[in-house]
Write a protein that holds these residues in place. Structure first.
Motif, PDB file in Angstrom:
ATOM      1  N   PRO A  15       4.376   0.642   5.968  1.00 13.95           N
ATOM      2  CA  PRO A  15       3.266  -0.046   5.304  1.00 13.95           C
ATOM      3  C   PRO A  15       2.604   0.774   4.211  1.00 13.95           C
ATOM      4  O   PRO A  15       2.034   0.199   3.274  1.00 13.95           O
ATOM      5  N   ASP A  16       2.662   2.118   4.297  1.00 16.25           N
ATOM      6  CA  ASP A  16       2.030   2.925   3.248  1.00 16.25           C
ATOM      7  C   ASP A  16       2.812   2.847   1.942  1.00 16.25           C
ATOM      8  O   ASP A  16       2.236   2.683   0.864  1.00 16.25           O
ATOM      9  N   ILE A  17       4.146   2.910   2.042  1.00 20.54           N
ATOM     10  CA  ILE A  17       4.971   2.782   0.843  1.00 20.54           C
ATOM     11  C   ILE A  17       4.854   1.381   0.259  1.00 20.54           C
ATOM     12  O   ILE A  17       4.751   1.200  -0.961  1.00 20.54           O
ATOM     13  N   ARG A  18       4.821   0.378   1.140  1.00 21.94           N
ATOM     14  CA  ARG A  18       4.709  -1.008   0.683  1.00 21.94           C
ATOM     15  C   ARG A  18       3.383  -1.231  -0.040  1.00 21.94           C
ATOM     16  O   ARG A  18       3.332  -1.888  -1.090  1.00 21.94           O
ATOM     17  N   ALA A  19       2.296  -0.662   0.504  1.00 23.90           N
ATOM     18  CA  ALA A  19       0.985  -0.823  -0.131  1.00 23.90           C
ATOM     19  C   ALA A  19       0.953  -0.152  -1.503  1.00 23.90           C
ATOM     20  O   ALA A  19       0.404  -0.707  -2.465  1.00 23.90           O
ATOM     21  N   MET A  20       1.551   1.032  -1.612  1.00 27.73           N
ATOM     22  CA  MET A  20       1.566   1.715  -2.909  1.00 27.73           C
ATOM     23  C   MET A  20       2.392   0.938  -3.914  1.00 27.73           C
ATOM     24  O   MET A  20       2.026   0.823  -5.088  1.00 27.73           O
ATOM     25  N   ASP A  64      -1.927  -0.981  -4.188  1.00 31.13           N
ATOM     26  CA  ASP A  64      -3.128  -0.757  -3.383  1.00 31.13           C
ATOM     27  C   ASP A  64      -3.118   0.687  -2.875  1.00 31.13           C
ATOM     28  O   ASP A  64      -2.669   0.977  -1.760  1.00 31.13           O
ATOM     29  N   ILE A  65      -3.658   1.598  -3.685  1.00 35.14           N
ATOM     30  CA  ILE A  65      -3.608   3.018  -3.368  1.00 35.14           C
ATOM     31  C   ILE A  65      -4.486   3.349  -2.163  1.00 35.14           C
ATOM     32  O   ILE A  65      -4.115   4.168  -1.314  1.00 35.14           O
ATOM     33  N   ASP A  66      -5.670   2.732  -2.055  1.00 34.74           N
ATOM     34  CA  ASP A  66      -6.561   3.006  -0.924  1.00 34.74           C
ATOM     35  C   ASP A  66      -5.907   2.615   0.397  1.00 34.74           C
ATOM     36  O   ASP A  66      -5.965   3.362   1.382  1.00 34.74           O
ATOM     37  N   GLU A  67      -5.284   1.436   0.427  1.00 38.94           N
ATOM     38  CA  GLU A  67      -4.595   0.995   1.637  1.00 38.94           C
ATOM     39  C   GLU A  67      -3.405   1.895   1.954  1.00 38.94           C
ATOM     40  O   GLU A  67      -3.143   2.222   3.125  1.00 38.94           O
ATOM     41  N   ALA A  68      -2.685   2.309   0.910  1.00 43.88           N
ATOM     42  CA  ALA A  68      -1.538   3.193   1.102  1.00 43.88           C
ATOM     43  C   ALA A  68      -1.980   4.511   1.728  1.00 43.88           C
ATOM     44  O   ALA A  68      -1.327   5.045   2.633  1.00 43.88           O
ATOM     45  N   SER A  69      -3.114   5.056   1.248  1.00 40.50           N
ATOM     46  CA  SER A  69      -3.622   6.322   1.774  1.00 40.50           C
ATOM     47  C   SER A  69      -4.031   6.183   3.239  1.00 40.50           C
ATOM     48  O   SER A  69      -3.739   7.061   4.071  1.00 40.50           O
ATOM     49  N   THR A 112      14.317  -6.199 -10.880  1.00 42.59           N
ATOM     50  CA  THR A 112      14.347  -5.268 -12.014  1.00 42.59           C
ATOM     51  C   THR A 112      12.977  -4.693 -12.321  1.00 42.59           C
ATOM     52  O   THR A 112      12.807  -4.023 -13.347  1.00 42.59           O
ATOM     53  N   SER A 113      11.990  -4.935 -11.451  1.00 41.08           N
ATOM     54  CA  SER A 113      10.667  -4.350 -11.628  1.00 41.08           C
ATOM     55  C   SER A 113       9.987  -4.265 -10.269  1.00 41.08           C
ATOM     56  O   SER A 113      10.450  -4.855  -9.291  1.00 41.08           O
ATOM     57  N   LEU A 114       8.889  -3.526 -10.208  1.00 41.46           N
ATOM     58  CA  LEU A 114       8.094  -3.422  -8.996  1.00 41.46           C
ATOM     59  C   LEU A 114       6.986  -4.468  -9.019  1.00 41.46           C
ATOM     60  O   LEU A 114       6.644  -4.998 -10.085  1.00 41.46           O
ATOM     61  N   PRO A 115       6.387  -4.760  -7.865  1.00 39.66           N
ATOM     62  CA  PRO A 115       5.316  -5.758  -7.835  1.00 39.66           C
ATOM     63  C   PRO A 115       4.101  -5.380  -8.681  1.00 39.66           C
ATOM     64  O   PRO A 115       3.382  -6.251  -9.167  1.00 39.66           O
ATOM     65  N   ALA A 116       3.855  -4.056  -8.862  1.00 43.80           N
ATOM     66  CA  ALA A 116       2.698  -3.606  -9.627  1.00 43.80           C
ATOM     67  C   ALA A 116       3.042  -2.296 -10.338  1.00 43.80           C
ATOM     68  O   ALA A 116       3.839  -1.504  -9.835  1.00 43.80           O
ATOM     69  N   LYS A 155       4.049  21.838   4.197  1.00 38.39           N
ATOM     70  CA  LYS A 155       2.949  21.545   5.117  1.00 38.39           C
ATOM     71  C   LYS A 155       1.633  21.274   4.388  1.00 38.39           C
ATOM     72  O   LYS A 155       0.595  21.124   5.018  1.00 38.39           O
ATOM     73  N   ILE A 156       1.680  21.205   3.051  1.00 33.01           N
ATOM     74  CA  ILE A 156       0.481  20.949   2.267  1.00 33.01           C
ATOM     75  C   ILE A 156       0.359  19.447   2.018  1.00 33.01           C
ATOM     76  O   ILE A 156       1.299  18.799   1.561  1.00 33.01           O
ATOM     77  N   THR A 157      -0.815  18.894   2.336  1.00 31.65           N
ATOM     78  CA  THR A 157      -1.046  17.467   2.115  1.00 31.65           C
ATOM     79  C   THR A 157      -1.481  17.245   0.670  1.00 31.65           C
ATOM     80  O   THR A 157      -2.504  17.779   0.224  1.00 31.65           O
ATOM     81  N   MET A 158      -0.710  16.457  -0.050  1.00 32.94           N
ATOM     82  CA  MET A 158      -0.990  16.169  -1.447  1.00 32.94           C
ATOM     83  C   MET A 158      -1.651  14.801  -1.570  1.00 32.94           C
ATOM     84  O   MET A 158      -1.401  13.905  -0.753  1.00 32.94           O
ATOM     85  N   PRO A 159      -2.491  14.600  -2.598  1.00 32.28           N
ATOM     86  CA  PRO A 159      -3.065  13.268  -2.823  1.00 32.28           C
ATOM     87  C   PRO A 159      -1.969  12.236  -3.023  1.00 32.28           C
ATOM     88  O   PRO A 159      -0.976  12.495  -3.712  1.00 32.28           O
ATOM     89  N   ILE A 160      -2.143  11.070  -2.435  1.00 35.50           N
ATOM     90  CA  ILE A 160      -1.095  10.056  -2.490  1.00 35.50           C
ATOM     91  C   ILE A 160      -0.859   9.569  -3.916  1.00 35.50           C
ATOM     92  O   ILE A 160       0.203   9.021  -4.224  1.00 35.50           O
ATOM     93  N   ALA A 161      -1.832   9.798  -4.805  1.00 32.58           N
ATOM     94  CA  ALA A 161      -1.672   9.385  -6.193  1.00 32.58           C
ATOM     95  C   ALA A 161      -0.488  10.077  -6.862  1.00 32.58           C
ATOM     96  O   ALA A 161       0.043   9.591  -7.863  1.00 32.58           O
TER      97      ALA A 161
END
Length: 463
Positions: free
Chosen positions: A389-394, A398-403, A48-52, A76-82
């Protein structure tokens, strides 16, 4: 059975056995045979919640990226992962099935016009989870898949990213009891208009109610996210949704209203169900963020005429009360504020968890979509987006790892595409094939079958 062998589902109130396999009975064609389906992919005790909680987006300037893209297509535009949310688009479209109980109800009804009421409610509910969801889902990698099996209300779904340019996601859902099949392919078209981003979900939804030999088709409305540059982000849906029953000639026409001046029509939906003779059977109205009512057309028109005679003060008070009404309110309050006398409540959205705002405004259903329980690794296809792994990191904060992982996966995809070009190889989806939708005559990606046979040899190494 020991206490360790069962657990409680806080959402449905059901108790399930946690055995590795659940035995179902296949009654198709009069044959009784056991089907073994892994319990773990049923999500029997969904989290019922996310890890972070989500990270702040305040430190990222989106204007520097988008100012040169006004009026252009954004795929085709790359957006910031944030600005992402920790779900793949394949998982996002799976949220169409959150209110699949409406399809079960439709199958139980003997009257085709009443079935249309349930189908229309289902079509509206499919966009209900988008309220407040301003995060962008991750673009699926070519060949990426997602599956979901839910014992209650009883369906299984598989989706696949079948094309990269243009990006096309195909899905196929079917009732475990053989009552319905729901499928479609979606090509989301994104455009930036200076202060807003508009998403047009191109593609046709097809629903087959097998018990009644009926086929329904429709397309979803346009979604728009406002205040991209400054101010509080907010979402509206607008456009016409026409649901056609190809078997009876009946149809439902729904207008998702733009917010209008002062936001008086924000989130509102209004329309009607029409018999084959073109006589109106009922009027549907409400909000895609919370509830849908049905009422007799004559009663509705009479009420509207009398409403216009009310003084402006009363109308403004009612409007203010209505706009302050949200999905956490009780059906009784909704009825007292918005309902025309004699109306029937067809659908009401489920309340979101109290911490939803800190977790990308996810619903309870969305919270569980990326959950990876022990034992699932041996069951799921290796292309399932739960393994990204990018979705899992986010999701883990861990935004840096996700990026970094997102960039690595995209580079790996580009290298694979280059290698295919060097070998003169064409990409071929594993679970869907391009064909003609027999009900609309238009081109569509149709399920080839075989996914749930669990033969996952020769699948691409995506992650």
């Amino acid at each position: 059975m020991s206490n360790d062998d069962e657990f409680y589902d806080a959402v449905t109130g059901h108790v399930y056995m946690s055995h590795l396999f659940a035995q179902l009975i296949n009654l198709k064609d009069g044959i009784i045979a056991p089907i073994y389906i892994p319990v773990s992919v049923f999500f029997p005790h969904c989290r019922t919640s996310l890890p972070a909680p989500m990270s702040s987006r305040n430190s990222v300037s989106i204007w520097g990226i988008l100012k040169k893209c006004i009026g252009l297509e954004l795929s085709k535009i790359t957006m910031p992962i944030a600005f992402n949310e920790p779900l793949s688009f394949l998982q996002r479209i799976t949220e169409y099935m959150e209110h699949a109980c409406l399809l079960n109800r439709a199958c139980e009804l003997s009257n085709s016009l009443q079935r249309m009421e349930m189908v229309a409610s289902f079509a509206i509910s499919a966009v209900g989870s988008q309220w407040g969801r301003t995060g962008k889902p991750f673009n699926p990698l070519l060949g990426e898949t997602f599956e979901l099996i839910r014992e209650d209300p009883g369906y299984r779904l598989v989706s696949e990213q079948v094309s990269h340019h243009p990006p096309v996601s195909a899905f196929h859902a079917e009732s475990l009891s053989g009552d319905f099949v729901f499928h479609g392919s979606i090509y989301p078209k994104l455009k930036f208009w200076g202060k807003s981003v508009e998403a047009e979900p191109r593609g046709t939804m097809t629903l087959e109610l097998l018990k009644h030999n009926e086929v329904y088709t429709w397309s979803n409305p346009t979604c728009c996210v406002h205040n991209i540059i400054l101010g509080k982000l907010w979402i509206e849906q607008y456009g016409t949704m026409e649901i056609i029953n190809h078997s009876t000639g009946e149809k439902c026409v729904l207008e998702f209203k733009p917010s209008g001046m002062l936001g008086k029509d924000l989130h509102r939906v209004e329309g009607y169900i029409q018999e084959k003779s073109k006589k109106k059977f009922c009027v549907l109205y409400g909000k895609w963020t919370g509830y849908i009512w049905a009422v007799n057309p004559h009663t509705y028109e009479t009420y509207k005429k009398s409403e216009k005679k009310d003084d402006k003060t009363k109308k403004n008070d009612e409007l203010e009360n209505a706009e302050n009404c949200d999905e956490s309110d009780s059906p009784e309050l909704l009825k007292s504020v918005n309902a025309v006398p004699g109306s029937s409540l067809l659908w009401r959205i489920q309340a979101r968890p109290p911490h939803s705002a800190k977790m990308y405004n996810f619903t309870n259903f969305a919270m569980a979509l990326n959950e990876l329980e022990p034992g699932m690794e041996a069951i799921l296809a290796p292309t399932d987006c739960r393994f990204r792994p990018d979705i899992r990191a986010m999701e883990n904060g861990d935004i840096d790892e996700a990026s970094k992982e997102k960039e690595r996966l995209e580079e790996k995809q580009r290298a694979a595409r280059k290698e295919r070009a060097n070998q003169n190889e064409e990409w071929s989806p594993r679970w869907f094939q391009l064909g003609t939708n027999p009900h609309t005559g238009s081109q569509d990606w149709l399920y080839s079958g075989g996914y749930f046979d669990r033969n996952y040899k020769n699948l691409p190494d995506l992650y």
